[in-house]
Design an enzyme around this catalytic site. Structure first.
Site, PDB file in Angstrom:
ATOM      1  N   ASP A  67      45.491 -24.792 -48.202  1.00 21.92           N
ATOM      2  CA  ASP A  67      44.368 -24.169 -47.502  1.00 21.92           C
ATOM      3  C   ASP A  67      43.026 -24.500 -48.137  1.00 21.92           C
ATOM      4  O   ASP A  67      42.958 -25.057 -49.238  1.00 21.92           O
ATOM      5  CB  ASP A  67      44.578 -22.647 -47.447  1.00 21.92           C
ATOM      6  N   ASN A 136      49.134  -8.851 -50.462  1.00 22.41           N
ATOM      7  CA  ASN A 136      49.530  -8.310 -49.151  1.00 22.41           C
ATOM      8  C   ASN A 136      50.624  -9.157 -48.501  1.00 22.41           C
ATOM      9  O   ASN A 136      50.929  -8.983 -47.329  1.00 22.41           O
ATOM     10  CB  ASN A 136      48.314  -8.195 -48.219  1.00 22.41           C
ATOM     11  N   HIS A 138      50.557 -12.503 -48.078  1.00 21.27           N
ATOM     12  CA  HIS A 138      50.169 -13.751 -47.391  1.00 21.27           C
ATOM     13  C   HIS A 138      50.632 -14.966 -48.174  1.00 21.27           C
ATOM     14  O   HIS A 138      50.753 -14.927 -49.400  1.00 21.27           O
ATOM     15  CB  HIS A 138      48.662 -13.803 -47.082  1.00 21.27           C
ATOM     16  N   GLU A 143      47.852 -14.683 -42.997  1.00 20.84           N
ATOM     17  CA  GLU A 143      47.647 -13.266 -43.285  1.00 20.84           C
ATOM     18  C   GLU A 143      48.581 -12.382 -42.447  1.00 20.84           C
ATOM     19  O   GLU A 143      49.005 -12.778 -41.355  1.00 20.84           O
ATOM     20  CB  GLU A 143      46.198 -12.894 -42.959  1.00 20.84           C
TER      21      GLU A 143
END
Ligand code: GLP
Length: 240
Positions: A67, A136, A138, A143
């Site tokens: 990314d 979280n 991801h 996400e």
């Protein structure tokens, strides 16, 4: 899914580096999927040390990063390409033309995402994918949400991700709100996946791997669908 529980970050990095060195030696033109964040820094420093000792050669290795923030200039010290150069690429004999990362400065992000997927495909896909994991759940910047994307796409960063990543910026208002990320398709198509998790902030994400539930609300759980995943976690993340 195979679990390797290590005492600490150093041991986790040693173990992961061992896998990477073994796989690069086995296939010198290996296509590696690489990750940013603090988790892989120890692994990268071990790969650099091994290269300096003449134990590993990057001259034919091809890399695809997961990314990049969007929009961001490559010279921006917070960009992931800058991070990768400082943490790995500038210190080994990888060819610049073999380094791939989504272009955070592309004016047409949709075209850039299509180009990135086509390049991964044209190279024959990823042999060994390294993943970290957001607190979280991801992976890359896929996400949590009602659904996930299979291909490279532009995504809005989750509020929690902006908070977590603000430690690399002067303030959370400086953290880019969007990113380009490889989708779950290319990640799950990788032949082999190594997921590294360290520190207590990753405990919930680690726990989510221990049952058989798969949910887009916790993207890392999709790795349960893959046949060759090694999770290397330290005791603080594993809690046991
Ligand atoms: C970022 C990256 C992820 C990375 C995650 C965890 O948001 N996009 O690829 O895995 O953060 O970062 P860290 O290793 O610093 O906990």
């Amino acid at each position: 899914m195979k679990f390797v529980i290590c005492d600490d970050y150093e041991q986790m990095s040693d173990f992961a580096a061992g896998i990477f060195m073994q796989q690069i030696r086995k296939k010198p033109d290996i296509r590696l999927g690489l990750a940013t964040g603090s988790s892989p820094i120890g692994l990268y420093s071990r790969l650099i040390a091994a290269y300096r000792r003449g134990e590993v050669d990057f001259s034919r290795v091809v890399t695809f990063n997961l990314d990049e923030y969007y929009p961001i200039a490559a010279e921006n010290m917070q960009s992931y390409i800058y991070f990768m150069k400082k943490q790995l690429f500038d210190h080994v004999n990888i060819r610049p033309e073999n380094i791939n990362i989504p272009d955070g400065s592309a004016s047409d992000y949709e075209a850039e995402c299509r180009r990135y997927d086509a390049k991964i495909e044209a190279c024959g896909g990823i042999d060994l994918q390294l993943l970290g994991c957001g607190r979280n759940g991801h992976i890359g910047f896929n996400e949590p949400g009602d659904f996930l994307h299979s291909s490279t796409h532009r995504t809005a960063l989750h509020e929690d991700t902006i908070k977590a990543n603000s430690r690399f910026f002067a303030s959370s208002s400086d953290v880019p709100t969007h990113a380009l990320t490889m989708g779950m398709g290319a990640i799950l198509k990788a032949k082999k996946i190594v997921l590294i998790m360290n520190g207590p902030a990753k405990r919930a994400a680690f726990e989510s791997l221990l049952d058989d539930r798969v949910s887009p609300q916790c993207p890392v759980t999709f790795l349960k669908l893959h046949r060759d995943v090694t999770v290397i976690a330290d005791l603080a993340a594993a809690g046991r």
